[in-house]
Write an enzyme that holds these catalytic residues in place. Structure first.
Site: not given
Ligand code: ADP
Length: 197
Positions: A14, A89, A128, A134, A146
């Site tokens: 996204k 969400r 990632r 992060r 998640r």
């Protein structure tokens, strides 16, 4: 005028696509994840409140993100349109967004859903995690959580936007350019009528 919801599970791409689309269509890109990470980095009261929740891979309270989005809508009355990324969400967030947009004489034009299977998502997020820095990309259990939270709380939005005739599924596997082209194909077909202003 375009008000797009870019949708999909964590790792669907996204953020990458949103940056490009916002530029191409002159939309204001609103990523609640980015906004929350900025709050954490700046050490604000909200940042302190949400840090643990994000670190666990849980959702922060609806009221918190709805307030942050309202603030951005308030500050951008002249915007040509918005690109919502990572928001809504939950169903209550989607309902709140509809109400807010009505207040500003706008509405959601479409919800574009990037579809990627779980195995590929896990691989992307793990990779990632080695570069993003992060706090929620670093741990396999958090990534699993998640995706689980997405399935439980966020995936029901597909029904919500389907009922409104606004849901478009887009294959999220391919090169960045291929996926951009698929998204643009749908966006360019949208009727820019009064209703979606
Ligand atoms: P990703 O799509 O990879 O999960 P995001 O940047 O969209 O990345 O979100 C990171 C985290 O920020 C989420 O796991 C959640 O804790 C929090 N968050 C972001 N947007 C929302 C939202 N709309 N509602 C609740 N929590 C959110």
């Amino acid at each position: 005028m375009l008000n797009l919801v870019l949708f999909g599970p964590p790792g669907a791409g996204k953020g990458t696509q949103a940056t490009y689309l916002a530029k191409a269509y002159q939309l204001i890109h609103l990523s609640t994840g980015e906004i929350l990470r900025e709050q954490i980095a700046a050490g604000t009261e909200i940042g302190l409140l949400v840090k643990d929740t994000i670190q666990r891979g849980e959702l922060v309270p609806d009221a918190t993100v709805i307030d942050l989005i309202q603030d951005k809508l308030d500050k951008n009355p002249e915007a040509k349109g918005f690109l919502f990324d990572g928001f809504p969400r939950t169903v209550p967030q989607a309902e709140a967004l509809d109400v807010l947009l009505v207040h500003y004489g706008r509405s959601v034009s479409a919800m574009l859903s990037l579809e990627v299977e779980k195995k590929e998502l896990m691989a992307r997020l793990m990779s990632r995690g080695t570069t993003s820095g992060r706090i929620d990309d670093a741990d396999l259990a958090v990534i699993e959580n998640r995706i689980q939270v997405y399935n439980d709380k966020t995936a029901p939005l597909i029904q919500y936007y389907s009922k409104a005739g606004k849901y478009e599924a887009i294959n999220g596997v391919g090169t960045v350019q291929e996926i951009t082209d698929r998204l643009r194909f749908y966006i360019d077909k949208l009727p820019l009528n009064k209703k979606s202003r």
